[in-house]
Design a protein around this motif. Structure first.
Motif, PDB file in Angstrom:
ATOM      1  N   LEU A  86       0.831  -1.199   0.000  1.00 32.74           N
ATOM      2  CA  LEU A  86       0.000   0.000   0.000  1.00 32.74           C
ATOM      3  C   LEU A  86       0.870   1.255   0.000  1.00 32.74           C
ATOM      4  CD1 LEU A  86      -2.749  -1.004   2.625  1.00 32.74           C
ATOM      5  CD2 LEU A  86      -3.003  -0.877   0.137  1.00 32.74           C
ATOM      6  N   HIS A  87       1.965   1.188   0.733  1.00 27.84           N
ATOM      7  CA  HIS A  87       2.870   2.341   0.775  1.00 27.84           C
ATOM      8  C   HIS A  87       3.491   2.607  -0.597  1.00 27.84           C
ATOM      9  CE1 HIS A  87       5.764   5.209   2.287  1.00 27.84           C
ATOM     10  NE2 HIS A  87       6.760   4.482   1.813  1.00 27.84           N
ATOM     11  N   SER A  88       3.850   1.542  -1.292  1.00 22.50           N
ATOM     12  CA  SER A  88       4.458   1.715  -2.609  1.00 22.50           C
ATOM     13  C   SER A  88       3.457   2.233  -3.641  1.00 22.50           C
ATOM     14  CB  SER A  88       5.061   0.389  -3.089  1.00 22.50           C
ATOM     15  OG  SER A  88       4.037  -0.574  -3.330  1.00 22.50           O
ATOM     16  N   ILE A  89       2.178   1.884  -3.467  1.00 24.54           N
ATOM     17  CA  ILE A  89       1.145   2.322  -4.405  1.00 24.54           C
ATOM     18  C   ILE A  89       0.706   3.760  -4.139  1.00 24.54           C
ATOM     19  CG2 ILE A  89      -1.237   1.943  -5.179  1.00 24.54           C
ATOM     20  CD1 ILE A  89      -0.837  -1.032  -4.591  1.00 24.54           C
ATOM     21  N   PHE A  90       0.425   4.084  -2.893  1.00 20.89           N
ATOM     22  CA  PHE A  90      -0.163   5.381  -2.563  1.00 20.89           C
ATOM     23  C   PHE A  90       0.825   6.387  -1.983  1.00 20.89           C
ATOM     24  CE2 PHE A  90      -3.709   2.314  -2.191  1.00 20.89           C
ATOM     25  CZ  PHE A  90      -4.570   2.855  -3.134  1.00 20.89           C
ATOM     26  N   GLY A  91       1.935   5.899  -1.441  1.00 22.07           N
ATOM     27  CA  GLY A  91       2.924   6.805  -0.871  1.00 22.07           C
ATOM     28  C   GLY A  91       2.522   7.418   0.453  1.00 22.07           C
ATOM     29  N   ALA A  92       1.463   6.949   1.058  1.00 23.85           N
ATOM     30  CA  ALA A  92       1.006   7.488   2.340  1.00 23.85           C
ATOM     31  C   ALA A  92       1.825   6.910   3.488  1.00 23.85           C
ATOM     32  CB  ALA A  92      -0.472   7.189   2.550  1.00 23.85           C
ATOM     33  N   ASP A  93       1.872   7.639   4.583  1.00 20.33           N
ATOM     34  CA  ASP A  93       2.607   7.167   5.752  1.00 20.33           C
ATOM     35  C   ASP A  93       1.830   6.107   6.527  1.00 20.33           C
ATOM     36  OD1 ASP A  93       4.717   9.025   5.330  1.00 20.33           O
ATOM     37  OD2 ASP A  93       3.501  10.597   6.255  1.00 20.33           O
ATOM     38  N   ALA A  94       0.502   6.246   6.549  1.00 14.17           N
ATOM     39  CA  ALA A  94      -0.322   5.327   7.340  1.00 14.17           C
ATOM     40  C   ALA A  94      -1.621   5.025   6.616  1.00 14.17           C
ATOM     41  CB  ALA A  94      -0.613   5.919   8.716  1.00 14.17           C
ATOM     42  N   ALA A  95      -2.244   3.923   6.990  1.00 12.07           N
ATOM     43  CA  ALA A  95      -3.550   3.536   6.437  1.00 12.07           C
ATOM     44  C   ALA A  95      -4.552   3.408   7.562  1.00 12.07           C
ATOM     45  CB  ALA A  95      -3.441   2.217   5.670  1.00 12.07           C
ATOM     46  N   LEU A  96      -5.774   3.835   7.286  1.00  6.64           N
ATOM     47  CA  LEU A  96      -6.849   3.703   8.258  1.00  6.64           C
ATOM     48  C   LEU A  96      -7.756   2.562   7.833  1.00  6.64           C
ATOM     49  CD1 LEU A  96      -8.025   5.107  10.838  1.00  6.64           C
ATOM     50  CD2 LEU A  96      -9.660   6.194   9.290  1.00  6.64           C
ATOM     51  N   TYR A  97      -7.834   1.534   8.680  1.00  6.77           N
ATOM     52  CA  TYR A  97      -8.687   0.377   8.448  1.00  6.77           C
ATOM     53  C   TYR A  97      -9.978   0.575   9.247  1.00  6.77           C
ATOM     54  CZ  TYR A  97      -4.490  -1.979   6.643  1.00  6.77           C
ATOM     55  OH  TYR A  97      -3.379  -2.322   5.912  1.00  6.77           O
TER      56      TYR A  97
END
Length: 220
Positions: A104-115
Motif C-alpha cells: 500500500l505504501h508503494s502504491i499510494f505513498g502514504a505514511d499510514a492507512a486507516l482500516y
C-alpha cells in the motif's frame, strides 16, 4: 460494639469510594508507536461492513475525510483510492484491506492507512420509538513497518430521548412520524457523520493524535 462497627464503616467508606471511581477511568492509550512514526498522510481503505445494510461502508467512508483533515493530516481522496483498487482487480473491502501494508505504501505513498469496520448501521424499531444507530471501529497502521499505531471505536444515534407530553397516544404518533422520516430520508447519513467525528476527531481521551498540519501538533 455498635460504635466499633460505625468507626469501621467510616474508615472503609473512603476506600470503597476510591475503588468505585477508579473503575470508571479509562486506561490511558499507549501512543509510543504513534509518536515515533509521526504520520503526515493517511490513506483510508474501503470499510469492512458487518451490518446488514449494503450502503453502510460507502456512507461511513464519505464522512471520514473531514475529521482526519481537521486533525491535521493529509488524506488521500477516497474516490481516487477506491478507483485505484478497482483498476487493480480489488473490488471488495476485504480484498483491499488484505493488501500488505508495504505494498500500500508503494502504491499510494502514504505514511499510514486507516482500516475501518462498520459494526452497526441502520434503524431499530420499537412500539414507541425508532432509532438510527451507526457504530464503527478503526485501526491506524504504519505502512512502512506494519505496526498498529492506534485503535478506537465509536457510536452515534439520533435518539433524542424526549418525553412526550401527549401520553401514550402522543408517543405512538411521534414514533410513527419518526419511523416514516427514517424510512423516507437518509437518516443514517448525519448519524454516520456524528459517529465518524466521535471516532476520528483529535484531542479526545484515547483518541487520534493531532497531525503535523494542526496548530496543536507540538502541544501533545
Amino acid at each position: 460494639m455498635l460504635q466499633r462497627v460505625m468507626k469501621l464503616a467510616a474508615c472503609l467508606a473512603p476506600a470503597m469510594l476510591a475503588v468505585g471511581c477508579a473503575t470508571h477511568q479509562a486506561t490511558p492509550y499507549d501512543y509510543t508507536a504513534f509518536k515515533a512514526a509521526k504520520p503526515r498522510s493517511i490513506v483510508v481503505l474501503p470499510p469492512l461492513n458487518t451490518s446488514p445494510e449494503v450502503t453502510a461502508g460507502y456512507t461511513v467512508l464519505s464522512q471520514v475525510t473531514y475529521p482526519l483533515a481537521e486533525a491535521g493530516y493529509y488524506v488521500l481522496p477516497v474516490a481516487l483510492v477506491e478507483e485505484t483498487f478497482k483498476q487493480n482487480g480489488l473490488s471488495s473491502a476485504e480484498d483491499a484491506q488484505a493488501v500488505d501494508p508495504r505494498k500500500l505504501h508503494s502504491i499510494f505513498g502514504a505514511d499510514a492507512a486507516l482500516y475501518l469496520t462498520v459494526t452497526n448501521f441502520g434503524a431499530s424499531y420499537t412500539v414507541l420509538n425508532s432509532v438510527v444507530t451507526v457504530s464503527a471501529k478503526a485501526r491506524l497502521v504504519d505502512l512502512k513497518t506494519g505496526t498498529t499505531l492506534w485503535t478506537g471505536e465509536a457510536s452515534a444515534n439520533n435518539d433524542a430521548n424526549n418525553n412526550n407530553g401527549g401520553g401514550l397516544v402522543g408517543a405512538l404518533v411521534a414514533a410513527a412520524v419518526k419511523q416514516i422520516i427514517n424510512n423516507s430520508t437518509d437518516a443514517s447519513y448525519p448519524v454516520a457523520g456524528a459517529a465518524s467525528q466521535r471516532l476520528l476527531a483529535a484531542g479526545q481521551v484515547n483518541g487520534m493524535l493531532y497531525g503535523p498540519r494542526s496548530v496543536y501538533y507540538k502541544q501533545q
